[in-house]
Design an enzyme around this catalytic site. Sequence first.
Site, PDB file in Angstrom:
ATOM      1  N   GLU A  36       0.819  -1.218   0.000  1.00 35.31           N
ATOM      2  CA  GLU A  36       0.000   0.000   0.000  1.00 35.31           C
ATOM      3  C   GLU A  36       0.852   1.267   0.000  1.00 35.31           C
ATOM      4  O   GLU A  36       0.523   2.250  -0.659  1.00 35.31           O
ATOM      5  CB  GLU A  36      -0.948  -0.011   1.194  1.00 35.31           C
ATOM      6  CG  GLU A  36      -2.057  -1.045   1.120  1.00 35.31           C
ATOM      7  CD  GLU A  36      -1.629  -2.427   1.574  1.00 35.31           C
ATOM      8  OE1 GLU A  36      -2.475  -3.349   1.540  1.00 35.31           O
ATOM      9  OE2 GLU A  36      -0.454  -2.584   1.968  1.00 35.31           O
ATOM     10  N   HIS A  86     -10.881  -5.821   9.617  1.00 33.64           N
ATOM     11  CA  HIS A  86     -11.482  -5.682   8.286  1.00 33.64           C
ATOM     12  C   HIS A  86     -12.903  -5.140   8.351  1.00 33.64           C
ATOM     13  O   HIS A  86     -13.680  -5.342   7.408  1.00 33.64           O
ATOM     14  CB  HIS A  86     -11.520  -7.036   7.563  1.00 33.64           C
ATOM     15  CG  HIS A  86     -10.193  -7.635   7.259  1.00 33.64           C
ATOM     16  ND1 HIS A  86      -9.419  -8.234   8.228  1.00 33.64           N
ATOM     17  CD2 HIS A  86      -9.500  -7.732   6.091  1.00 33.64           C
ATOM     18  CE1 HIS A  86      -8.301  -8.688   7.665  1.00 33.64           C
ATOM     19  NE2 HIS A  86      -8.326  -8.385   6.377  1.00 33.64           N
TER      20      HIS A  86
END
Length: 346
Positions: A63, A132
Amino acid sequence: MSTTRKLTMAQAISEAIALEMTRDPNVFVMGEDIGAYGGIFGATGGLLDKFGPDRIMDTPISETAFIGTATGAAAAGLRPIVELMFVDFFGVCMDQIYNHLAKNTYMAGGNIKLPVVLTTAIGGGYNDAAQHSQCLYATFAHMPGIKVVVPSNAYDAKGLMTQAIRDDNPVMFMYHKGIMGLPWMAYFEGSSNEVPEAAYTIPFGQAKVVREGQDATIVTISQMVQKALLAADELAREGINTEVIDLRTLVPLDRATVLKSVAKTGRLLIADEDYLGFGLTGEISAIVAENLDTVVLKAPIKRLALPNVPIPYSRPLEQFVIPQVKGIVEAVQKLMQARMAEGITA
């Protein structure tokens, strides 16, 4: 006149991106599994076949690298759309998001533009546990330099995405997994609606009154809009007429629509799937409190949000901590029964 079709939010987002990529060759997309897979939540479905791997680029699992690349590409004149698969992953790349993407236009004295759209999936409700399942939009809204967009339905998602791609500033575009319309995941039907085929924009900072009412105001965003509308239907059967406001964007924030509604109803519930502490519910409460010279409250403000705990994997526990339709109904019922202390209101 543009025809309309009923689309899911995932289809609407993908369509907005496709139209802008066709219109502007500087627009491209990159991220993990956004190519052949179409994004794990469907936001880039079909784009690889239309535009090829030079403009729809799958990236390694890094990322920091691909968000940093997007920032550099934008500084060089391109208009990247980059997907952070889950907002929960921001920790590994926050330096690139906040110290570079959000700040570098200011640090450069306005001499560079950074038109990056950073898309990311938010929200729980499907047992994906603490790493998540968060929303975290208030985290990004708290830090200056980046716009924060959180649609609740397909029509808004397309218009807001088009606006985001054309904006010369960095934009966080945050979509809730539970309203994307994915066949393998339960979702709220109200998020799929009629969407024009042609491109259109929805200006940032314009909240929408999605249901008119005069007894109480619910201010909310994202999937909680759909829950609030279901709660309002239930409350209407009891004779309680509830106004529901979809903020649509947190940065910029439409304070005027909130104040106008609360001035009309005199009662306010802020319903949110983000954390209760130091978040959206506190910000909206403070805005109303700072304007009590023009807004007369009939009852104390109520807040309903995620308690400050990690989101559990266990389904019963997850359902307990994430606000549900029943909780919204009960909160408004209590709001209707509450009264301000004597001397506070006229």
